[in-house]
Design an enzyme around this catalytic site. Structure first.
Site, PDB file in Angstrom:
ATOM      1  N   HIS A  37       9.716   4.940  -2.220  1.00  0.00           N
ATOM      2  CA  HIS A  37      10.031   3.570  -2.671  1.00  0.00           C
ATOM      3  C   HIS A  37      10.385   3.523  -4.149  1.00  0.00           C
ATOM      4  O   HIS A  37      11.098   2.630  -4.595  1.00  0.00           O
ATOM      5  CB  HIS A  37       8.882   2.595  -2.345  1.00  0.00           C
ATOM      6  CG  HIS A  37       7.644   2.738  -3.190  1.00  0.00           C
ATOM      7  ND1 HIS A  37       6.758   3.785  -3.059  1.00  0.00           N
ATOM      8  CD2 HIS A  37       7.139   1.954  -4.180  1.00  0.00           C
ATOM      9  CE1 HIS A  37       5.764   3.632  -3.922  1.00  0.00           C
ATOM     10  NE2 HIS A  37       5.969   2.526  -4.619  1.00  0.00           N
ATOM     11  N   ARG A  38       9.911   4.509  -4.913  1.00  0.00           N
ATOM     12  CA  ARG A  38      10.213   4.531  -6.334  1.00  0.00           C
ATOM     13  C   ARG A  38      11.472   5.359  -6.627  1.00  0.00           C
ATOM     14  O   ARG A  38      12.224   5.038  -7.543  1.00  0.00           O
ATOM     15  CB  ARG A  38       9.000   5.061  -7.113  1.00  0.00           C
ATOM     16  CG  ARG A  38       7.747   4.200  -6.843  1.00  0.00           C
ATOM     17  CD  ARG A  38       7.028   3.767  -8.060  1.00  0.00           C
ATOM     18  NE  ARG A  38       7.870   3.122  -9.021  1.00  0.00           N
ATOM     19  CZ  ARG A  38       7.507   2.817 -10.265  1.00  0.00           C
ATOM     20  NH1 ARG A  38       6.282   3.129 -10.666  1.00  0.00           N
ATOM     21  NH2 ARG A  38       8.318   2.218 -11.104  1.00  0.00           N
TER      22      ARG A  38
ATOM     23  N   ALA B  37      -5.533   0.725  -6.641  1.00  0.00           N
ATOM     24  CA  ALA B  37      -5.284  -0.712  -6.456  1.00  0.00           C
ATOM     25  C   ALA B  37      -4.266  -0.933  -5.344  1.00  0.00           C
ATOM     26  O   ALA B  37      -4.451  -1.798  -4.471  1.00  0.00           O
ATOM     27  CB  ALA B  37      -4.805  -1.336  -7.756  1.00  0.00           C
TER      28      ALA B  37
ATOM     29  N   CYS C 198       2.140  -0.469 -18.171  1.00  0.00           N
ATOM     30  CA  CYS C 198       3.090  -0.070 -17.113  1.00  0.00           C
ATOM     31  C   CYS C 198       4.321  -0.950 -17.133  1.00  0.00           C
ATOM     32  O   CYS C 198       5.404  -0.525 -16.753  1.00  0.00           O
ATOM     33  CB  CYS C 198       2.477  -0.221 -15.727  1.00  0.00           C
ATOM     34  SG  CYS C 198       0.987   0.698 -15.455  1.00  0.00           S
TER      35      CYS C 198
ATOM     36  N   GLY D   7      -2.959   7.537  -4.112  1.00  0.00           N
ATOM     37  CA  GLY D   7      -3.561   7.943  -5.379  1.00  0.00           C
ATOM     38  C   GLY D   7      -3.600   6.822  -6.396  1.00  0.00           C
ATOM     39  O   GLY D   7      -4.180   6.971  -7.465  1.00  0.00           O
ATOM     40  N   ASN D   8      -2.985   5.694  -6.047  1.00  0.00           N
ATOM     41  CA  ASN D   8      -3.053   4.490  -6.875  1.00  0.00           C
ATOM     42  C   ASN D   8      -4.036   3.570  -6.153  1.00  0.00           C
ATOM     43  O   ASN D   8      -3.712   2.973  -5.122  1.00  0.00           O
ATOM     44  CB  ASN D   8      -1.639   3.894  -6.971  1.00  0.00           C
ATOM     45  CG  ASN D   8      -1.588   2.514  -7.604  1.00  0.00           C
ATOM     46  OD1 ASN D   8      -2.589   1.820  -7.681  1.00  0.00           O
ATOM     47  ND2 ASN D   8      -0.401   2.111  -8.024  1.00  0.00           N
TER      48      ASN D   8
ATOM     49  N   HIS E  36      -0.890   8.176 -13.440  1.00  0.00           N
ATOM     50  CA  HIS E  36      -0.060   8.417 -14.624  1.00  0.00           C
ATOM     51  C   HIS E  36      -0.991   8.575 -15.824  1.00  0.00           C
ATOM     52  O   HIS E  36      -2.062   7.960 -15.863  1.00  0.00           O
ATOM     53  CB  HIS E  36       0.884   7.227 -14.914  1.00  0.00           C
ATOM     54  CG  HIS E  36       1.964   7.035 -13.907  1.00  0.00           C
ATOM     55  ND1 HIS E  36       2.288   5.800 -13.393  1.00  0.00           N
ATOM     56  CD2 HIS E  36       2.806   7.911 -13.320  1.00  0.00           C
ATOM     57  CE1 HIS E  36       3.293   5.925 -12.539  1.00  0.00           C
ATOM     58  NE2 HIS E  36       3.618   7.193 -12.469  1.00  0.00           N
TER      59      HIS E  36
ATOM     60  N   GLY F 227       0.816  -1.225   0.000  1.00  0.00           N
ATOM     61  CA  GLY F 227       0.000   0.000   0.000  1.00  0.00           C
ATOM     62  C   GLY F 227       0.840   1.262   0.000  1.00  0.00           C
ATOM     63  O   GLY F 227       0.543   2.215   0.716  1.00  0.00           O
TER      64      GLY F 227
ATOM     65  N   GLU G 240       8.086  10.959 -13.945  1.00  0.00           N
ATOM     66  CA  GLU G 240       7.696   9.544 -13.852  1.00  0.00           C
ATOM     67  C   GLU G 240       7.926   8.807 -15.166  1.00  0.00           C
ATOM     68  O   GLU G 240       7.368   7.739 -15.405  1.00  0.00           O
ATOM     69  CB  GLU G 240       6.232   9.441 -13.412  1.00  0.00           C
ATOM     70  CG  GLU G 240       5.945  10.130 -12.079  1.00  0.00           C
ATOM     71  CD  GLU G 240       6.095   9.219 -10.855  1.00  0.00           C
ATOM     72  OE1 GLU G 240       5.768   8.031 -10.943  1.00  0.00           O
ATOM     73  OE2 GLU G 240       6.551   9.718  -9.795  1.00  0.00           O
TER      74      GLU G 240
ATOM     75  N   ASN H 159      -1.321  -4.074  -7.799  1.00  0.00           N
ATOM     76  CA  ASN H 159      -0.530  -2.935  -7.334  1.00  0.00           C
ATOM     77  C   ASN H 159      -0.660  -1.749  -8.295  1.00  0.00           C
ATOM     78  O   ASN H 159       0.122  -0.805  -8.246  1.00  0.00           O
ATOM     79  CB  ASN H 159       0.949  -3.321  -7.204  1.00  0.00           C
ATOM     80  CG  ASN H 159       1.368  -3.478  -5.745  1.00  0.00           C
ATOM     81  OD1 ASN H 159       0.737  -2.919  -4.868  1.00  0.00           O
ATOM     82  ND2 ASN H 159       2.423  -4.232  -5.511  1.00  0.00           N
TER      83      ASN H 159
HETATM   84  O1  SUG Z   1       4.023   3.917  -8.980  1.00  0.00           O
HETATM   85  N1  SUG Z   1       2.632   0.928  -7.767  1.00  0.00           N
HETATM   86  C1  SUG Z   1       3.181   1.684  -8.868  1.00  0.00           C
HETATM   87  C2  SUG Z   1       2.455   1.322 -10.146  1.00  0.00           C
HETATM   88  C3  SUG Z   1       3.090   1.960 -11.353  1.00  0.00           C
HETATM   89  C4  SUG Z   1       2.292   1.755 -12.585  1.00  0.00           C
HETATM   90  N2  SUG Z   1       2.931   2.326 -13.709  1.00  0.00           N
HETATM   91  C5  SUG Z   1       2.339   3.007 -14.708  1.00  0.00           C
HETATM   92  N3  SUG Z   1       1.100   3.426 -14.646  1.00  0.00           N
HETATM   93  N4  SUG Z   1       3.045   3.303 -15.738  1.00  0.00           N
HETATM   94  C6  SUG Z   1       3.085   3.195  -8.612  1.00  0.00           C
HETATM   95  O2  SUG Z   1       2.057   3.644  -8.096  1.00  0.00           O
HETATM   96  C7  SUG Z   1       2.577   0.039  -5.483  1.00  0.00           C
HETATM   97  C8  SUG Z   1       3.568  -0.660  -4.556  1.00  0.00           C
HETATM   98  C9  SUG Z   1       2.936  -1.144  -3.283  1.00  0.00           C
HETATM   99  O3  SUG Z   1       1.944  -0.568  -2.837  1.00  0.00           O
HETATM  100  O4  SUG Z   1       3.479  -2.121  -2.676  1.00  0.00           O
HETATM  101  C10 SUG Z   1       3.253   0.850  -6.569  1.00  0.00           C
HETATM  102  O5  SUG Z   1       4.299   1.419  -6.360  1.00  0.00           O
END
Ligand code: SUG
Length: 444
Positions: free
Chosen positions: A137-138, A27, A367, A24-25, A249, A20, A174, A361
């Protein structure tokens, strides 16, 4: 001379898990703490790559990164042996350990922004590794990504892998997830950069709920350093409402290929001006396929990742849409796709893939891949063993079966054995792929 698009797919790493981490993502937020299956994640990714390679599309791989990132934990004050660092972080700061353990480098669309040699002033292929500053983390990915790209594209006469942009929020970048490239016939391409906010100009509307990760200033800097022709370069703002609906994105709501732009009606701030610019650059070949709210709502588009499909050109010039399996399970989206691919339009074929481990995720087919358009000579200049043929597929599948666990929870990240397993796996992989010593543990 043959120029073709190669998809470089990220291989999901041995620490793939659901922590998690990405605000904003939707999933990532929703699936936090689910039990992950890293082995299945890697096999699902490899199966998609193999199917596309078998169908004649150029396919290559990018390796996972070393995780947990012990050096990052050390920089944050943890000391002692590597095992002690991981164990103490796991006890005291599990969310920090999770951030340092993410396998997020699998989403290769965020690895870099790429401009093919036909678009750049010096005739080289330009790469800017993304700084990914929006999420800790990214942001950890940039050093290894830069090394990996330099190892693969190791010919200074043909390729340049820049340093990432400065690591500051004003230059949040990104990568290719916010870049599209349109081309009609023999005319030069148009590179299209989609940003979420302007950092130095506060007048533009911004999302209210979720962060806008890409800044216009970052996109402009990339266009400058890649030497793009300003008259063939467009900067477009992503609709803040799309970001607030979970499109963190642009590639969650739009995909382009050739002269086709397939997108949701709510993807951009102002479709009309921007489509007019594309029409004047590309002429009548420009083919927007805009899906309205009545056909597929923005929420359904985000939930199914309809637009996170890959759009690729078939031998006969028509296009294949490589969609996530979730699209076929949604009545409205499945009906739309049926109608899309059975008409006279450019998209004539649909293939759906089970990428559920990554999808949970927030990472769909688009992606997982970095598009790199290369000439024959540029492809021949790649010395690394990254082209996915039958032999590499077999070797990678066996490698995954040897090294990956089939079950991983966030609590398991504190297991020091996981670090050793990962290092053994990556050491072997870097030799198999012939990319040299790109990992921190190999450079101690
Ligand atoms: O950056 N998810 C990535 C997913 C990236 C998808 N890429 C594109 N749309 N191009 C992010 O949000 C979730 C990791 C976690 O929650 O353990 C994560 O980083």
């Amino acid at each position: 001379m043959g120029v073709l698009e190669v998809n470089f797919d990220g291989i999901p790493g041995p620490t793939h898990n659901y922590s998690g981490l990405a605000a904003g993502n939707l999933a990532s937020e929703r699936n936090r703490n689910l039990i992950a299956n890293p082995r299945q994640a890697a096999l699902q990714g490899l199966a998609k790559m193999k199917a596309l390679a078998d169908a004649g599309y150029a396919q290559a791989v990018l390796p996972p990164h070393e995780r947990p990132a012990v050096a990052a934990l050390r920089a944050l004050g943890y000391a002692g042996s590597d095992a002690a660092v991981v164990a103490r972080a796991g006890r005291e700061a599990p969310q920090l350990l999770a951030a340092c353990s993410s396998a997020a480098a699998m989403w290769a669309a965020n690895a870099a922004t790429v401009s093919p040699s036909s678009d750049t002033a010096d005739g080289r292929v330009h790469f800017t590794p993304a700084n990914l500053v929006s999420n800790f983390h990214r942001a950890l990915e940039t050093t290894t990504t830069t090394r990996v790209l330099r190892a693969i594209f190791n010919d200074a006469g043909r390729f340049i892998v820049h340093e990432p942009l400065p690591s500051a929020a004003q230059f949040g970048d990104e990568g290719a997830a916010n870049q599209m490239r349109l081309v009609a016939g023999a005319a030069p391409a148009v590179e299209l950069f989609v940003y979420g906010r302007m950092a130095l100009d506060t007048a533009a509307a911004v999302p209210q709920r979720f962060p806008a990760r890409q800044t216009r200033e970052a996109s402009e800097a990339i266009a400058r350093r890649h030497g793009l022709d300003p008259s063939r370069t467009l900067f477009v703002q992503q609709n803040p409402a799309a970001i607030d609906a979970g499109a963190f994105h642009n590639d969650v709501v739009a995909v382009a290929n050739g002269a086709v732009l397939f997108c949701h009606a709510r993807a951009f701030v102002s479709h009309e001006t921007f489509f007019a610019s594309l029409r004047s650059s590309l002429g009548s070949a420009f083919t927007p396929i805009v899906v309205g709210e009545a056909e597929v709502s923005l929420d359904r588009a985000v939930a199914t990742y309809l637009f996170n499909s890959q759009l690729v050109t078939r031998l006969d010039g028509s296009m294949l849409l490589v969609a996530p399996a979730e699209c076929l399970e949604d009545e409205a989206v499945a009906a739309y796709l049926q109608q899309l691919t059975s008409g006279e339009g450019p998209i004539r074929e649909l293939r759906a893939f089970d990428l559920r481990q990554s999808m949970k995720n927030g990472g769909g087919p688009a992606c997982l891949r970095l598009r790199v358009v290369l000439s024959d000579a540029e492809r021949a200049a790649v010395g690394a063993n990254v082209w996915l043929d039958d032999a590499l597929y077999a070797a990678l599948t066996a490698w995954v079966m040897r090294h990956y666990r089939d079950r991983l929870t966030p609590a398991d990240l504190a297991d020091p054995a996981l670090l050793d397993e990962g290092r053994r796996a990556l050491d072997e992989l870097s030799r198999l792929l012939r990319i040299g010593d790109v990992y921190p543990f190999q450079r101690l």
